[in-house]
Write an enzyme that holds these catalytic residues in place. Structure first.
Site, PDB file in Angstrom:
ATOM      1  CG  ASP A   1      42.626  31.730  40.480  1.00 22.70           C
ATOM      2  OD1 ASP A   1      42.540  32.689  41.255  1.00 22.70           O
ATOM      3  OD2 ASP A   1      42.584  31.844  39.267  1.00 22.70           O
TER       4      ASP A   1
HETATM    5  N1  DQQ Z   1      43.580  34.276  38.321  1.00 23.97           N
HETATM    6  C1  DQQ Z   1      42.375  34.549  37.591  1.00 23.97           C
HETATM    7  C2  DQQ Z   1      42.492  33.658  36.415  1.00 23.97           C
HETATM    8  C3  DQQ Z   1      43.934  33.735  36.084  1.00 23.97           C
HETATM    9  C4  DQQ Z   1      44.557  33.711  37.443  1.00 23.97           C
HETATM   10  C5  DQQ Z   1      41.142  34.333  38.416  1.00 23.97           C
HETATM   11  C6  DQQ Z   1      45.833  34.513  37.505  1.00 23.97           C
HETATM   12  O1  DQQ Z   1      41.698  34.059  35.327  1.00 23.97           O
HETATM   13  O2  DQQ Z   1      44.365  32.650  35.296  1.00 23.97           O
HETATM   14  O3  DQQ Z   1      41.295  34.768  39.728  1.00 23.97           O
HETATM   15  O4  DQQ Z   1      46.428  34.386  38.775  1.00 23.97           O
END
Ligand code: DQQ
Length: 610
Positions: free
Chosen positions: A58
């Site tokens: 992300d």
């Molecule tokens: N990646 C998810 C999120 C979380 C993060 C989404 C953890 O919900 O916070 O891809 O790496």
């Protein structure tokens, strides 16, 4: 929606069998801390953002705006009485120290120790133009009791006193128990914001007894309304996706609102919620705190169960702190998507230096985890896109940021090129594996459009694309581009339109079909697709594709639809990759105009000099 339904059931079974403890990403303990010696260059992207090695996911936080532009912002709000934004004016008046010498900051989830998800920190890069990137040490990493097991996603907000504040999810134990923390820059006079401090009065938000503490993450950027700062935190209550709302007067003490801002039964965990205003007229972006009559709101959620995102447009009632999607919009699996392909955990931010709202999305790999381990890297950030409201008010429009055009090199042009059924014509761009293609097709009439089978109305567009494909002859289409193609077409990723005639109107399908993309094994090769709501009166359809070794990011009908595919050709690589225009429909298609540019490499991962 056959696929999402199946995925939903599978995901629910999976979540429930883990006693409700959610990890969000697949975990491969034996690969998590394997430092990479030799990074494989094959399939690494040339102009999409990637760190030198290892796993990324992300995009977090938000870029910080350019110094001189606060005045543009101030002027904008003062001359726009239609926008109700008391704090925005204050925000800009008191903004002096919050601009960092024209730098955009990108934070992203990163595993510093391996090419699979794990050991997550907030990596940090900076750019003057969203395209050329210098790297810094990670901004946030596990170091305190409140984030010892991970620093997961979140957002940044720029406060009226001039300081950016990051909100992020801290993982506090091996059960993935989640709380919300904040961090502030150690030195506001450092334009690079190299060091971040996590004060001891963290966390800012603890889940109360009514909240599922292992499904409670990804705080949004804060906005100001009715005397309070407000943020959302993504969650789920049993099978109901929820965006909890928290309020604060002073940005320190946060209290849960009586009701969530919004929730939808059956959608499962809402990750990375994003909530922002869009202007009803024009392409200008808005600060998150702008409200009023000329504004509509967007709520986007990333669905952990399908790993797709959807959004609705609607109305934000700032007094009741409720969000109401517009009537007629689907608020669930089959809703509007920012991208109908490999695109997740996206985030927007307002850039007042250019008055744009910009969208970042992450694309993961579509190969096997062993292949990621062998190549030493996984995940890319897609090209940032400008987003704004379509004049119809019914959907968003998107376009790659204009700065990308600086990388355009040698160009090949075609015009008035006729494509009869079965034709494919090569576009001899110097680097077809690393190119930007912009094409407009025209056709004499809609008469040859194939009938739309009413049974397809229940299917995901991806399944319609799988049935019809690019090779089966059609009427009006299939026509489009064959990207990352080998000379004899043993491998190619077609991006194409097929136009159908339904009972009441024409339906336009855009496909980005990875099924023929590679002779390699163990790959996920979906036939991603979406239907585009486009006016065909002028009998034209346009397509822009950003081709970059293992990614094809396409924008149809002037940005009314976007689809991203990750592909891994074995022979159509580097200088052996080719690009074609094609038509397999009985209606003759004309390439009205086509520009294909070889794309240069930007500056990437050069450490900022200390
Ligand atoms: N990646 C998810 C999120 C979380 C993060 C989404 C953890 O919900 O916070 O891809 O790496």
């Amino acid at each position: 929606m056959v696929l999402p339904n199946i995925l939903a059931v599978l995901a629910l079974v999976c979540v429930l069998s883990k006693n409700g403890v959610e990890a969000s990403h697949k975990i491969y303990p034996r690969f998590q801390t394997l430092n990479v010696e030799n990074v494989k260059q094959l399939h690494r992207t040339g102009y999409h953002f990637q760190p030198p090695k290892h796993w990324i996911n992300d995009p977090n936080g938000k870029p910080i705006q350019q110094e001189h532009d606060r005045f543009h912002g101030l002027q904008f709000f003062q001359i726009n009485p239609d926008f109700d934004c008391f704090m925005c004016v204050n925000w800009f008046v008191r903004a002096a120290p919050m601009y960092y010498k024209g730098l955009y900051h990108l934070f992203y989830q990163y595993n510093p120790k391996g090419a699979v998800w794990g050991n997550i920190v907030w990596a940090h890069s900076v750019s003057k133009d969203l395209i050329n990137w210098e790297s810094l040490e990670p901004a946030i990493y596990p170091s305190k009791w409140f984030d010892n097991y991970g620093c997961w996603s979140g957002s940044a907000t720029v406060l009226p006193n001039g300081g950016p504040v990051i909100f992020y999810t801290g993982i506090v134990d091996e059960h993935n128990s989640q709380i919300q923390n904040y961090a502030v820059p150690a030195n506001l006079s450092d334009p690079y914001l190299r060091k971040w401090v996590k004060p001891d009065d963290n966390p800012i938000v603890n889940p109360d007894a009514s909240v599922n503490g292992s499904a409670f993450r990804d705080p949004t950027t804060a906005w100001w309304a009715e005397g309070h700062w407000k943020i959302l935190v993504g969650s789920r209550r049993k099978h109901r996706g929820v965006a909890y709302l928290y309020k604060s007067r002073d940005f320190k003490k946060w209290v849960k609102a009586k009701h969530p801002l919004h929730s939808v039964q059956g959608t499962g965990m809402w990750e990375c919620p994003d909530f922002f205003p869009v202007s009803l007229s024009g392409e200008k972006g808005l600060d998150p705190s702008v409200m009023g009559q000329n504004v509509k709101h967007v709520l986007k959620v990333s669905l952990d169960m399908t790993r797709y995102e959807y959004y609705t447009l609607g109305t934000y009632d700032k007094k009741k702190d409720r969000y109401f999607p517009d009537e007629g919009l689907v608020d669930g699996w089959a809703g509007l998507r920012l991208d109908y392909g490999n695109f997740y955990a996206s985030k927007t931010f307002y850039d007042p230096s250019t008055n744009r709202r910009i969208l970042w999305g992450w694309a993961n790999e579509s190969d096997a985890v062993q292949q990621d381990k062998d190549k030493g890297w996984a995940g890319i950030q897609l090209i940032p896109r400008k987003v704004w409201l379509d004049p119809s008010g019914k959907q968003l429009l998107q376009w790659p940021v204009a700065e990308l055009e600086k990388l355009r090199g040698h160009t090949i042009q075609l015009s008035h090129q006729k494509l009869n059924q079965g034709d494919h014509v090569e576009v001899k761009v110097t680097t077809a594996a690393q190119a930007d293609v912009d094409v407009t097709f025209s056709f004499p009439s809609l008469d040859k459009a194939e009938p739309f089978d009413p049974k397809w109305a229940k299917l995901d567009a991806l399944d319609v694309c799988a049935q019809k494909g690019s090779k089966a002859p059609g009427g009006l289409g299939p026509f489009g581009l064959l990207t990352l193609a080998s000379e004899k077409l043993e491998e190619f990723t077609p991006v194409f339109f097929r136009v159908f005639k339904a009972a009441d109107k024409h339906k336009v399908l855009l496909c980005s079909d990875a099924r023929s993309s590679s002779l390699g094994e163990g790959l996920y090769k979906p036939s991603f697709a979406g239907f585009v709501d486009v006016d065909l009166t002028d009998k034209k359809l346009s397509l822009r594709s950003l081709i970059d070794h293992s990614v094809v990011e396409s924008f149809g009908a002037g940005g009314r639809i976007a689809i991203t595919s990750r592909v891994y050709p074995t022979t159509a690589v580097f200088e052996k990759a080719r690009l074609f225009v094609f038509n397999n429909g009985s209606e003759t298609i004309t390439v009205e105009s086509l520009n294909a540019w070889s794309m240069n490499k930007p500056v990437m991962n050069v450490p900022v000099k200390s």
